[in-house]
Design a protein around this motif. Structure first.
Motif, short mmCIF file in Angstrom:
data_model
loop_
_atom_site.label_atom_id
_atom_site.label_comp_id
_atom_site.label_asym_id
_atom_site.label_seq_id
_atom_site.Cartn_x
_atom_site.Cartn_y
_atom_site.Cartn_z
N VAL A 38 0.79 -1.15 0.11
CA VAL A 38 0.12 0.04 0.01
C VAL A 38 0.82 1.24 0.05
O VAL A 38 0.70 2.05 -0.92
CB VAL A 38 -1.09 0.02 1.03
CG1 VAL A 38 -1.66 1.39 1.38
CG2 VAL A 38 -1.95 -1.09 0.90
N VAL A 39 1.91 1.35 0.65
CA VAL A 39 2.69 2.56 0.89
C VAL A 39 3.63 2.57 -0.26
O VAL A 39 3.66 3.82 -0.98
CB VAL A 39 3.69 2.28 2.13
CG1 VAL A 39 4.63 3.40 2.03
CG2 VAL A 39 2.75 2.41 3.38
N GLY A 40 3.93 1.57 -0.97
CA GLY A 40 4.85 1.67 -2.30
C GLY A 40 4.00 2.09 -3.55
O GLY A 40 4.23 3.01 -4.16
N PHE A 41 2.54 1.60 -3.51
CA PHE A 41 1.81 1.81 -4.32
C PHE A 41 1.36 3.16 -4.30
O PHE A 41 1.36 4.12 -5.24
CB PHE A 41 0.62 1.00 -4.50
CG PHE A 41 -0.20 1.12 -5.80
CD1 PHE A 41 0.14 0.42 -6.93
CD2 PHE A 41 -1.36 1.93 -5.80
CE1 PHE A 41 -0.55 0.24 -8.10
CE2 PHE A 41 -2.14 1.90 -7.08
CZ PHE A 41 -1.78 1.35 -7.92
N ALA A 42 1.07 4.02 -3.12
CA ALA A 42 0.79 5.11 -2.95
C ALA A 42 1.96 6.14 -3.28
O ALA A 42 1.74 7.27 -3.90
CB ALA A 42 0.44 5.52 -1.29
N GLU A 43 3.07 5.78 -2.85
CA GLU A 43 4.34 6.57 -3.33
C GLU A 43 4.46 6.44 -4.77
O GLU A 43 4.99 7.47 -5.49
CB GLU A 43 5.61 5.92 -2.60
CG GLU A 43 5.75 6.23 -1.14
CD GLU A 43 6.89 5.54 -0.29
OE1 GLU A 43 7.51 4.81 -1.08
OE2 GLU A 43 6.91 5.93 0.78
N TRP A 44 4.31 5.49 -5.50
CA TRP A 44 4.38 5.48 -6.81
C TRP A 44 3.37 6.50 -7.53
O TRP A 44 3.63 7.11 -8.58
CB TRP A 44 4.22 4.02 -7.55
CG TRP A 44 4.15 4.00 -8.90
CD1 TRP A 44 5.20 4.04 -9.75
CD2 TRP A 44 3.02 3.84 -9.70
NE1 TRP A 44 4.83 4.14 -11.18
CE2 TRP A 44 3.46 3.93 -10.95
CE3 TRP A 44 1.68 3.46 -9.58
CZ2 TRP A 44 2.46 3.75 -12.08
CZ3 TRP A 44 0.65 3.59 -10.30
CH2 TRP A 44 1.28 3.66 -11.79
N ILE A 45 2.23 6.40 -7.30
CA ILE A 45 0.98 7.14 -7.51
C ILE A 45 1.45 8.61 -7.40
O ILE A 45 1.41 9.60 -8.33
CB ILE A 45 -0.27 6.82 -6.93
CG1 ILE A 45 -0.89 5.73 -7.34
CG2 ILE A 45 -1.26 8.29 -7.20
CD1 ILE A 45 -2.30 5.12 -6.53
N GLU A 46 1.82 8.95 -6.44
CA GLU A 46 2.29 10.36 -5.76
C GLU A 46 3.68 10.95 -6.81
O GLU A 46 3.31 11.93 -7.10
CB GLU A 46 2.40 10.52 -4.30
CG GLU A 46 2.94 12.02 -4.03
CD GLU A 46 2.76 12.10 -2.51
OE1 GLU A 46 2.41 13.36 -2.12
OE2 GLU A 46 3.01 11.21 -1.83
N SER A 47 4.38 10.05 -6.76
CA SER A 47 5.84 10.56 -7.35
C SER A 47 5.50 10.55 -8.86
O SER A 47 6.11 11.39 -9.57
CB SER A 47 7.32 9.69 -7.01
OG SER A 47 6.81 8.29 -7.30
N SER A 48 4.93 9.52 -9.62
CA SER A 48 4.81 9.54 -11.07
C SER A 48 3.86 10.58 -11.39
O SER A 48 3.97 11.50 -12.29
CB SER A 48 4.22 8.36 -11.59
OG SER A 48 3.12 7.97 -11.20
N GLY A 49 2.84 11.09 -10.53
CA GLY A 49 1.95 12.13 -10.94
C GLY A 49 2.64 13.38 -10.68
O GLY A 49 2.26 14.30 -11.74
N THR A 50 3.34 13.62 -9.82
CA THR A 50 4.02 14.73 -9.56
C THR A 50 5.13 14.93 -10.58
O THR A 50 5.26 16.16 -11.32
CB THR A 50 4.95 14.86 -8.22
OG1 THR A 50 3.81 14.72 -7.22
CG2 THR A 50 5.39 16.25 -7.80
#
Length: 176
Positions: A38-50
């Protein structure tokens, strides 16, 4: 000291201290395989979006990116903790407010545990891949070229493979 005193002290401690659920903000990322995912997926969503300049939403319950895409898999979110019935209306308000502010298509919310959120429909149950540490990494299948995306040209190739590999026919090239 009476026989009941230790039980009373234990009850008092439980009432004044939040029990660890595995999803508190202070829970270590390595607490469980699911938390790491969950934390990894959330970080991926946030970093790729940013990195792509897309709007990102982060609340205590969800991380989301709005790519303004016509396909729901590209406008995605993940719940970062179980959502109680009391918090569900705020979650829906946050998501609808976030995604309705710009042009684009529908959105998807990933949730790794059974959850009922009024006004959101279940669209499926995708699997979670687990690669435990210490297990040797398998070689790619013959003819499969696995590369890190490090250039605009490789990003365009990744986009083409994603569109062809998933039912993303409605997504024009350059929208992924």
């Amino acid at each position: 000291m009476s026989v009941d005193e230790p039980a009373a002290l234990e009850t008092e401690a439980l009432e004044t201290e939040a029990l660890e659920t595995g999803w508190l903000a202070t829970t270590p990322v390595g607490d469980s395989v699911m938390r790491r995912f969950v934390v990894g997926f959330a970080e991926w969503i946030e970093s790729s979006g940013t990195a792509a300049g897309h709007p990102v939403l982060r609340t205590p319950d969800v991380v989301a990116v709005d790519e303004h895409a016509p396909h729901l898999l590209l406008n995605s979110a993940i719940l970062v903790r179980p959502v109680s019935a009391e918090r569900a209306p705020q979650l829906v308000a946050d998501l609808v407010g976030f995604y309705s502010g710009q042009p684009g298509g529908p959105f998807s919310v990933f949730c790794p545990w059974p959850t009922v959120v009024p006004d959101l429909a279940v669209g499926g149950h995708p699997p979670v891949m687990l690669r435990p540490p210490g297990v040797p990494e398998r070689s790619p299948a013959p003819g499969l070229d696995v590369r890190e995306v490090t250039s605009p040209e490789l990003l365009a190739e990744y986009e083409r493979v994603l569109i062809e590999g998933f039912p993303l026919d409605a997504v024009p090239t350059g929208q992924v």
